[in-house]
Write a protein that holds these residues in place. Structure first.
Motif, short mmCIF file in Angstrom:
data_model
loop_
_atom_site.label_atom_id
_atom_site.label_comp_id
_atom_site.label_asym_id
_atom_site.label_seq_id
_atom_site.Cartn_x
_atom_site.Cartn_y
_atom_site.Cartn_z
N ALA A 109 36.64 75.83 42.96
CA ALA A 109 37.72 75.34 43.95
C ALA A 109 38.10 74.91 45.00
O ALA A 109 37.36 75.50 45.95
CB ALA A 109 38.66 76.90 43.45
N HIS A 110 38.65 74.29 45.21
CA HIS A 110 38.81 73.79 46.96
C HIS A 110 39.91 73.97 47.49
O HIS A 110 41.34 73.69 47.15
CB HIS A 110 39.24 72.63 46.73
CG HIS A 110 37.69 71.31 46.31
ND1 HIS A 110 37.05 71.25 47.38
CD2 HIS A 110 37.02 71.54 45.06
CE1 HIS A 110 35.42 70.59 46.40
NE2 HIS A 110 35.79 70.70 45.27
N GLY A 111 40.33 74.77 48.48
CA GLY A 111 41.37 75.61 49.10
C GLY A 111 41.13 76.78 49.03
O GLY A 111 41.06 77.95 48.14
N ILE A 112 42.25 77.67 49.66
CA ILE A 112 42.73 79.31 50.10
C ILE A 112 42.98 79.73 48.31
O ILE A 112 42.38 80.94 47.52
CB ILE A 112 43.24 80.04 51.12
CG1 ILE A 112 42.76 81.06 51.45
CG2 ILE A 112 44.68 79.51 51.41
CD1 ILE A 112 41.37 81.77 50.49
N CYS A 113 43.79 79.18 47.96
CA CYS A 113 45.17 79.84 46.80
C CYS A 113 44.08 79.29 46.24
O CYS A 113 43.94 79.90 44.54
CB CYS A 113 45.89 78.76 46.67
SG CYS A 113 47.45 78.83 48.40
N PRO A 114 43.27 77.67 44.84
CA PRO A 114 42.34 77.08 44.07
C PRO A 114 41.64 78.62 44.17
O PRO A 114 41.00 79.11 43.29
CB PRO A 114 42.38 76.30 44.35
CG PRO A 114 43.36 75.23 45.03
CD PRO A 114 43.74 76.91 46.37
N VAL A 115 40.74 78.90 45.23
CA VAL A 115 39.55 79.76 45.12
C VAL A 115 40.20 81.43 44.68
O VAL A 115 39.30 81.73 44.34
CB VAL A 115 39.16 79.99 46.50
CG1 VAL A 115 38.25 81.20 46.67
CG2 VAL A 115 37.78 78.52 47.29
N ALA A 116 40.81 81.95 45.87
CA ALA A 116 41.49 83.35 45.61
C ALA A 116 41.94 83.51 44.27
O ALA A 116 41.71 84.04 42.71
CB ALA A 116 42.89 83.18 46.08
N PHE A 117 43.39 82.52 43.07
CA PHE A 117 42.93 82.54 42.09
C PHE A 117 41.86 82.01 41.26
O PHE A 117 42.04 82.67 39.93
CB PHE A 117 44.91 82.09 41.35
CG PHE A 117 46.00 82.24 42.93
CD1 PHE A 117 45.62 83.45 42.63
CD2 PHE A 117 46.54 81.46 43.28
CE1 PHE A 117 47.06 84.11 43.72
CE2 PHE A 117 47.10 82.01 44.24
CZ PHE A 117 47.74 83.33 43.98
N GLY A 118 41.45 81.63 41.36
CA GLY A 118 40.19 80.70 40.40
C GLY A 118 38.85 82.08 40.25
O GLY A 118 38.54 81.82 39.28
N SER A 119 39.53 82.87 41.06
CA SER A 119 37.92 84.27 40.96
C SER A 119 38.54 84.40 40.27
O SER A 119 37.93 85.78 39.52
CB SER A 119 38.38 84.76 42.85
OG SER A 119 37.43 83.94 43.46
N ILE A 120 40.26 85.05 39.88
CA ILE A 120 40.60 85.25 39.30
C ILE A 120 40.62 85.35 37.63
O ILE A 120 39.56 85.64 37.16
CB ILE A 120 41.91 85.83 39.26
CG1 ILE A 120 41.95 86.64 39.92
CG2 ILE A 120 42.62 87.02 37.48
CD1 ILE A 120 44.09 86.72 40.95
N ILE A 121 40.64 83.32 37.19
CA ILE A 121 39.90 83.12 36.41
C ILE A 121 38.61 82.81 35.88
O ILE A 121 38.06 83.27 34.86
CB ILE A 121 40.65 81.64 36.60
CG1 ILE A 121 42.30 81.88 36.45
CG2 ILE A 121 39.89 81.23 35.21
CD1 ILE A 121 42.88 80.12 36.66
N GLY A 122 38.22 82.55 37.09
CA GLY A 122 36.56 83.44 36.66
C GLY A 122 36.15 84.33 36.25
O GLY A 122 35.39 84.19 35.37
N ARG A 123 36.60 85.43 36.75
CA ARG A 123 36.29 86.53 35.68
C ARG A 123 36.91 87.00 34.57
O ARG A 123 36.20 87.66 34.05
CB ARG A 123 37.20 88.25 36.43
CG ARG A 123 36.91 88.51 38.36
CD ARG A 123 35.06 88.61 38.60
NE ARG A 123 34.83 87.80 39.55
CZ ARG A 123 34.49 87.78 40.29
NH1 ARG A 123 33.91 86.24 40.40
NH2 ARG A 123 33.83 87.59 41.85
N ILE A 124 38.00 86.72 34.26
CA ILE A 124 38.83 86.55 32.95
C ILE A 124 37.76 85.89 31.66
O ILE A 124 37.83 86.07 30.65
CB ILE A 124 39.92 85.89 32.65
CG1 ILE A 124 40.90 87.01 33.63
CG2 ILE A 124 40.25 85.80 31.46
CD1 ILE A 124 42.51 86.21 33.47
N LEU A 125 37.10 84.46 32.26
CA LEU A 125 36.64 83.35 31.50
C LEU A 125 35.00 83.50 31.44
O LEU A 125 33.76 83.03 30.51
CB LEU A 125 36.91 82.41 31.91
CG LEU A 125 38.18 81.87 31.60
CD1 LEU A 125 38.37 80.17 32.35
CD2 LEU A 125 38.95 82.23 30.09
N ASN A 126 34.12 84.46 32.59
CA ASN A 126 33.56 84.51 32.30
C ASN A 126 32.67 83.60 33.17
O ASN A 126 31.44 83.27 32.37
CB ASN A 126 32.01 85.11 31.49
CG ASN A 126 30.76 86.32 31.44
OD1 ASN A 126 30.75 86.16 32.95
ND2 ASN A 126 30.25 85.64 30.62
#
Length: 403
Positions: A109-126
């Motif tokens: 993810a590039h940029g703070i918002c994609p990084v932050a919300f992408g981290s949540i997606i990563g946890r959900i999808l492993n």
């Protein structure tokens, strides 16, 4: 390229909020990065916003597939900030898109918002998440910096690549994320940004004489870049130049919110005939202007350790810039460029006049500048760093048994 590396066999999804011709350094960075790293991946896809009137040629030129997703764009009303909400809605649609796809090995993810919300997606999808930050939002406003810091505290990627763009970003995120962070530099495409021996033909095509002295700024016309100081320095340069009949021009090859106020400043100084606003330009057009410039200027007092300065150096241009963002780590004053005390427009004008009087100096500075970029800003090192981070995360995933 990094010939010692074989194809990693990994699939990567890149999440970029805005990705288009005029999306600034982040868009150019992602486009080049995806091209350079692609031979070492199984596959790679960019997910980004579907922007109205987007130039479809940009996606066709992109070296990897681009998926554009529709996302609500709520407009600001009553002074209430809506950017966080728009980013959240975008990332919800990213999640829905990822759910329908074959799972990638890495989310980048590039940029703070994609990084932050992408981290949540990563946890959900492993899925391991790599965050890439192209500097710090503090450059634009204290409020943006505070919002960035808040997201960084609440949401942490599995690993982060922080671009050293001369801003406090490396120190800031090392403090917030510790050993999850790797510091990286700009990678510059030295084949694309190279010396053009046909510069006189380009000058003629763009309406300039071979004898004209051309000062170029390729930065966006926004506050942090301080284009007003370029005009102030140019006015002082013209005073030094005085009645010399050789024509001199200041060219802004960029666009932004300050354009109208800058045009007023030019008018108030009665230099309308000597300042050109080229507007939004595509990379190939920027290359043309870089090839004909006698001086490329960097007038940000925040940081000039940016892509536009380094692309100019790669193109063999003579750079005159405020020594902000510790630019002297890259440019040796008098050897690979001319550095000026931040904000000192009188000294800036003097340095421009040095180039005006001594064309040979331009050639020497440009040659040394390109050699500096070739040795210190190669994409080879960047690709190696990113592949090693991917490998580390996959090893950790396998060892943890999360997969």
């Amino acid at each position: 390229m990094v010939l010692s590396y074989k194809n990693s066999g990994l699939s990567v999804i890149r999440i970029v909020r805005y990705f288009y011709y005029f999306g600034g350094g982040c868009s150019n960075h992602v486009k080049e990065l995806s091209e350079k790293i692609n031979p070492y991946l199984k596959d790679q896809i960019i997910i980004t916003s579907d922007i109205d009137d987007i130039d479809k040629e940009f996606d066709r030129e992109c070296p990897v597939p681009v998926i554009r997703i529709k996302s609500p764009d709520i407009k600001k009303r009553f002074g209430i900030p809506v950017t966080p909400l728009n980013n959240l809605l975008f990332m919800i649609n990213v999640y829905r898109t990822l759910e329908k796809m074959e799972r990638p090995d890495i989310i980048h993810a590039h940029g703070i918002c994609p990084v932050a919300f992408g981290s949540i997606i990563g946890r959900i999808l492993n899925i391991p998440v790599v965050g890439m930050l192209h500097g710090s939002s503090e450059a634009y406003s204290p409020i943006s910096g505070l919002f960035e810091s808040t997201l960084a505290v609440l949401f942490k990627p599995d690993h982060a690549l922080i671009l050293d763009d001369g801003s406090p970003a490396p120190q800031k995120f090392l403090k917030l994320w510790g050993d999850r962070v790797s510091i990286v530099y700009h990678g510059i495409d030295t084949e694309y940004y190279s010396i053009n021996s046909q510069f006189n033909m380009v000058r003629e095509r763009l309406g300039f004489r071979a004898s004209d002295f051309l000062i170029l700024s390729t930065s966006s016309l926004i506050t942090v870049k301080r284009p007003d100081l370029a005009i102030e320095a140019f006015v002082k340069f013209l005073e030094i130049k005085a009645i010399d009949e050789r024509r001199a021009y200041l060219i802004f090859a960029g666009d932004g919110k300050l354009k109208e106020s800058l045009m007023d400043l030019v008018k108030n100084n009665s230099i309308m005939e000597s300042v050109k606003f080229a507007g939004k330009l595509k990379p190939d057009e920027i290359k043309d202007y870089l090839s004909i410039a006698d001086a490329v200027v960097g007038t940000s007092v925040y940081s000039n350790m940016n892509r536009s300065i380094q692309e100019a150096m790669s193109s063999g241009a003579a750079v005159v810039a405020f020594n902000s963002g510790r630019l002297d780590r890259l440019i040796e004053d008098g050897s690979s460029g001319l550095l000026v005390k931040p904000g000192d427009t009188s000294e800036f004008a003097d340095k421009l006049y040095m180039l005006y009087e001594n064309p040979e100096l331009k050639e020497t500075l440009g040659k040394n500048a390109r050699n500096t970029i070739l040795s210190e800003r190669s994409w080879d090192l960047r690709i190696k760093q990113e592949l090693e981070v991917y490998k580390l995360l996959m090893t950790e995933l396998n060892e943890s048994g999360r997969n």
